[in-house]
Design a protein around this motif. Structure first.
Motif, PDB file in Angstrom:
ATOM      1  N   ARG A   1      33.013  36.416  99.883  1.00  0.00           N
ATOM      2  CA  ARG A   1      33.701  36.661  98.612  1.00  0.00           C
ATOM      3  C   ARG A   1      35.034  35.939  98.574  1.00  0.00           C
ATOM      4  NH1 ARG A   1      37.109  41.043  96.579  1.00  0.00           N
ATOM      5  NH2 ARG A   1      37.085  40.942  94.281  1.00  0.00           N
ATOM      6  N   ALA A   2      35.774  35.991  99.667  1.00  0.00           N
ATOM      7  CA  ALA A   2      37.082  35.344  99.707  1.00  0.00           C
ATOM      8  C   ALA A   2      36.962  33.837  99.496  1.00  0.00           C
ATOM      9  CB  ALA A   2      37.772  35.642 101.027  1.00  0.00           C
TER      10      ALA A   2
ATOM     11  N   ALA B   1      46.693  43.926 104.360  1.00  0.00           N
ATOM     12  CA  ALA B   1      46.852  42.837 103.397  1.00  0.00           C
ATOM     13  C   ALA B   1      48.229  42.888 102.743  1.00  0.00           C
ATOM     14  CB  ALA B   1      45.764  42.914 102.332  1.00  0.00           C
TER      15      ALA B   1
ATOM     16  N   ILE C   1      42.818  34.173 104.546  1.00  0.00           N
ATOM     17  CA  ILE C   1      41.643  35.028 104.744  1.00  0.00           C
ATOM     18  C   ILE C   1      41.727  35.602 106.161  1.00  0.00           C
ATOM     19  CG2 ILE C   1      39.135  35.138 104.711  1.00  0.00           C
ATOM     20  CD1 ILE C   1      39.151  32.650 102.895  1.00  0.00           C
TER      21      ILE C   1
ATOM     22  N   ALA D   1      38.201  40.277 106.602  1.00  0.00           N
ATOM     23  CA  ALA D   1      37.901  40.114 105.176  1.00  0.00           C
ATOM     24  C   ALA D   1      36.415  39.883 104.943  1.00  0.00           C
ATOM     25  CB  ALA D   1      38.698  38.931 104.615  1.00  0.00           C
ATOM     26  N   ASP D   2      35.998  40.079 103.696  1.00  0.00           N
ATOM     27  CA  ASP D   2      34.665  39.684 103.244  1.00  0.00           C
ATOM     28  C   ASP D   2      34.729  38.172 103.038  1.00  0.00           C
ATOM     29  OD1 ASP D   2      32.404  39.015 101.761  1.00  0.00           O
ATOM     30  OD2 ASP D   2      32.441  40.851 100.563  1.00  0.00           O
TER      31      ASP D   2
ATOM     32  N   ALA E   1      47.446  34.116  98.262  1.00  0.00           N
ATOM     33  CA  ALA E   1      46.459  35.190  98.293  1.00  0.00           C
ATOM     34  C   ALA E   1      46.290  35.680  99.716  1.00  0.00           C
ATOM     35  CB  ALA E   1      45.124  34.702  97.732  1.00  0.00           C
TER      36      ALA E   1
ATOM     37  N   ASN F   1      43.024  40.528  97.751  1.00  0.00           N
ATOM     38  CA  ASN F   1      41.587  40.742  97.538  1.00  0.00           C
ATOM     39  C   ASN F   1      41.154  40.448  96.102  1.00  0.00           C
ATOM     40  OD1 ASN F   1      41.215  41.449 100.225  1.00  0.00           O
ATOM     41  ND2 ASN F   1      41.483  43.630  99.843  1.00  0.00           N
ATOM     42  N   GLY F   2      41.679  39.361  95.563  1.00  0.00           N
ATOM     43  CA  GLY F   2      41.258  38.922  94.236  1.00  0.00           C
ATOM     44  C   GLY F   2      41.892  39.667  93.091  1.00  0.00           C
TER      45      GLY F   2
ATOM     46  N   ASN G   1      45.725  30.447 100.623  1.00  0.00           N
ATOM     47  CA  ASN G   1      44.762  31.540 100.507  1.00  0.00           C
ATOM     48  C   ASN G   1      44.468  32.011 101.933  1.00  0.00           C
ATOM     49  OD1 ASN G   1      42.727  33.301  99.784  1.00  0.00           O
ATOM     50  ND2 ASN G   1      41.208  31.691  99.391  1.00  0.00           N
TER      51      ASN G   1
ATOM     52  N   TRP H   1      43.378  38.180 101.915  1.00  0.00           N
ATOM     53  CA  TRP H   1      42.117  38.923 101.901  1.00  0.00           C
ATOM     54  C   TRP H   1      41.988  39.706 103.206  1.00  0.00           C
ATOM     55  CZ3 TRP H   1      38.671  38.476  97.722  1.00  0.00           C
ATOM     56  CH2 TRP H   1      39.006  37.496  96.780  1.00  0.00           C
ATOM     57  N   SER H   2      41.670  40.995 103.087  1.00  0.00           N
ATOM     58  CA  SER H   2      41.483  41.837 104.265  1.00  0.00           C
ATOM     59  C   SER H   2      40.682  43.071 103.882  1.00  0.00           C
ATOM     60  CB  SER H   2      42.844  42.270 104.831  1.00  0.00           C
ATOM     61  OG  SER H   2      42.690  43.220 105.866  1.00  0.00           O
TER      62      SER H   2
END
Length: 483
Positions: A274-275, A430, A266, A270-271, A421, A445-446, A264, A423-424
């Motif tokens: 949330r990530a 991303a 990150i 990124a947030d 995954a 991002n999910g 994963n 996240w950005s």
């Protein structure tokens, strides 16, 4: 603490003493049985036959005899059969969820949404895709046609005991193949619900057959059977290698969905909250007994402390307990052996210098049941055992990196390549990073799981793809007819 629950008492399970061969429930060749244990209570809740090679022979004969008529049916007729199977299975959705909760320990809410809901969605997709099985293509003076492979041996795992069966059976039947299913011995009761539905739906005799038993006996007999044209296996990489060798002796087709050690990633824009939240949830789904679990969380070094604290806080909120208790977010592991395997990895991680920031070997867990606390490990070296090997339990390793290139290098530093995954705050960035990951699937991002998208891995995570049109194609041969 596990508490008595009325729903658990209502979810009574009984053993099954027959196999399903040639459209009928039949007695097994031998008298051996396999006990099925509730991992929450440690009590035996049923038995199934310990099938023998003779049972595999009978099932394969039935599947071979049924192959010609089934494959000759118009695609629309096969689709109609699958539609009736879907209806019969849908009516059993609540029973599927409670059965999985009992024999696997998945919390009932998750069992309802994922363990029952996902295979129904997959089967529904193959009702539609069955109509495409006879699609042809013109290439110059050639007509390219697709034909079913033949008799399929489907060997399935215990962690998603209906989804993994349906992913193979739905595609194989839609393609015109016939199937012999060998479900995992730890969670075989759920498979019986599918065959109850198949019998009710009136699938032609021999099209779908069930032989329960152990891997070394039934699995080996099915993988090496001279009249099985294809073996579709989901499970460990080590067992997948054995299956490949058994099939290779007769040059049979093999599809393998194996292990994973997904990263994963990150990124620094990124947030983070949330990530981390979504990442922890993904890692702990099904008590970490998920091949696609994001078990390595990669975070920028300058935000490492913050990420570790967030992950520990999130994981600590996953209450252990009875799957039928609404407060439970994390059930037990499937067996005592699996619990000890995970505990062994935790001990090895600490010995190698990992720091336990949540859970661990000394955490409080229910006195009864095969529980391991949700665990977050910090200060994990990318080459260490807990960063490299598939633990298959509720264990998250958090790793730091200095720049994007290092993050990609760490993510790809694995013999596996199943999922991952990124996240950005920048979707294009991303996507660029996602394309650099050597893995069969990446969520940005999910992004939600798509049951129509191809599912499978790179490297030692497997060969071939399941789900959607690509999953259908795995069960087809391609023929070129020149005109």
């Amino acid at each position: 603490m596990t508490v008595p629950n009325p729903a658990r008492a209502a979810a009574h399970l009984t053993g099954r003493d027959h196999l399903y061969v040639d459209g009928a429930w039949v007695a097994p060749a031998g008298t051996g049985v396999i006990e099925v244990t509730d991992p929450t209570t440690e009590e035996v809740i049923g038995t199934v036959p310990a099938g023998e090679a003779a049972d595999v022979d009978a099932a394969v004969r039935a599947a071979r005899a049924a192959f010609g008529p089934w494959s000759a049916l118009p695609a629309a007729t096969r689709a109609a059969h699958l539609g009736r199977l879907l209806d019969a299975l849908t009516s059993r959705a609540p029973l599927i969820a409670t059965t999985v909760a009992r024999e696997l320990g998945t919390p009932l809410k998750v069992a309802t949404r994922v363990q029952a809901g996902l295979p129904l969605a997959v089967l529904k997709s193959y009702v539609s895709l069955a109509a495409t099985a006879e699609a042809t293509e013109e290439v110059g003076n050639s007509l390219v046609v697709r034909e079913p492979v033949g008799v399929v041996g489907a060997i399935t795992p215990w962690n998603y005991p209906l989804h993994q069966v349906v992913a193979k059976v739905g595609a194989a039947l839609a393609a015109g193949c016939t199937v012999v299913v060998k479900p995992a011995e730890l969670t075989p009761l759920t498979a019986y619900l599918l065959f109850d539905a198949a019998h009710e739906a009136g699938l032609p005799p021999g099209v779908l057959n069930l032989v329960t038993g152990t891997g070394p006996v039934v699995g080996a007999a099915l993988a090496g059977h001279p009249d099985v044209d294809m073996v579709s296996f989901t499970g460990s990489t080590a067992t997948g290698a054995h299956v490949s060798r058994a099939a290779a002796d007769r040059i049979a087709r093999v599809a393998l969905e194996l292990g994973g050690k997904s990263a994963n990633v990150i990124l620094d824009d990124a947030d983070l909250a949330r990530a981390v939240k979504v990442g922890v949830g993904n890692c702990l789904l099904n008590s970490g007994q998920t091949c696609t679990a994001w078990t390595r969380m990669l975070v920028p070094r300058d935000r490492y402390g913050e990420a570790v604290a967030l992950a520990a806080s999130m994981a600590a909120g996953y209450a252990l307990g009875d799957p039928f208790d609404e407060a439970t977010r994390l059930g037990p592991l499937v067996s005592a052996g699996q619990r000890e395997r995970v505990r062994g990895y935790l001990a090895k991680g600490v010995a190698d210098g990992a720091r336990v920031v949540c859970g661990g070997l000394d955490a409080d867990v229910p006195a009864k049941g095969y529980f391991v606390a949700p665990t977050v490990l910090a200060d994990v070296h990318p080459d260490s055992v807990v960063a490299q090997e598939e633990i298959f339990g509720p264990v998250l390793a958090v790793l730091a990196y200095d720049d994007e290139d290092e993050a990609v290098a760490i993510a790809n530093n694995s013999r596996y390549g199943l999922a991952g995954a990124v996240w950005s705050g920048d979707p294009e960035r991303a996507l660029r990073v996602a394309r650099r990951l050597r893995t069969g699937a990446v969520d940005i991002n999910g992004g939600a799981f798509n049951p129509l998208a191809p599912f499978g891995g790179y490297k030692q995570s497997g060969i071939g793809r399941e789900l959607g049109a690509h999953g259908l194609a795995e069960f087809q041969q391609i023929k070129a007819i020149q005109r």
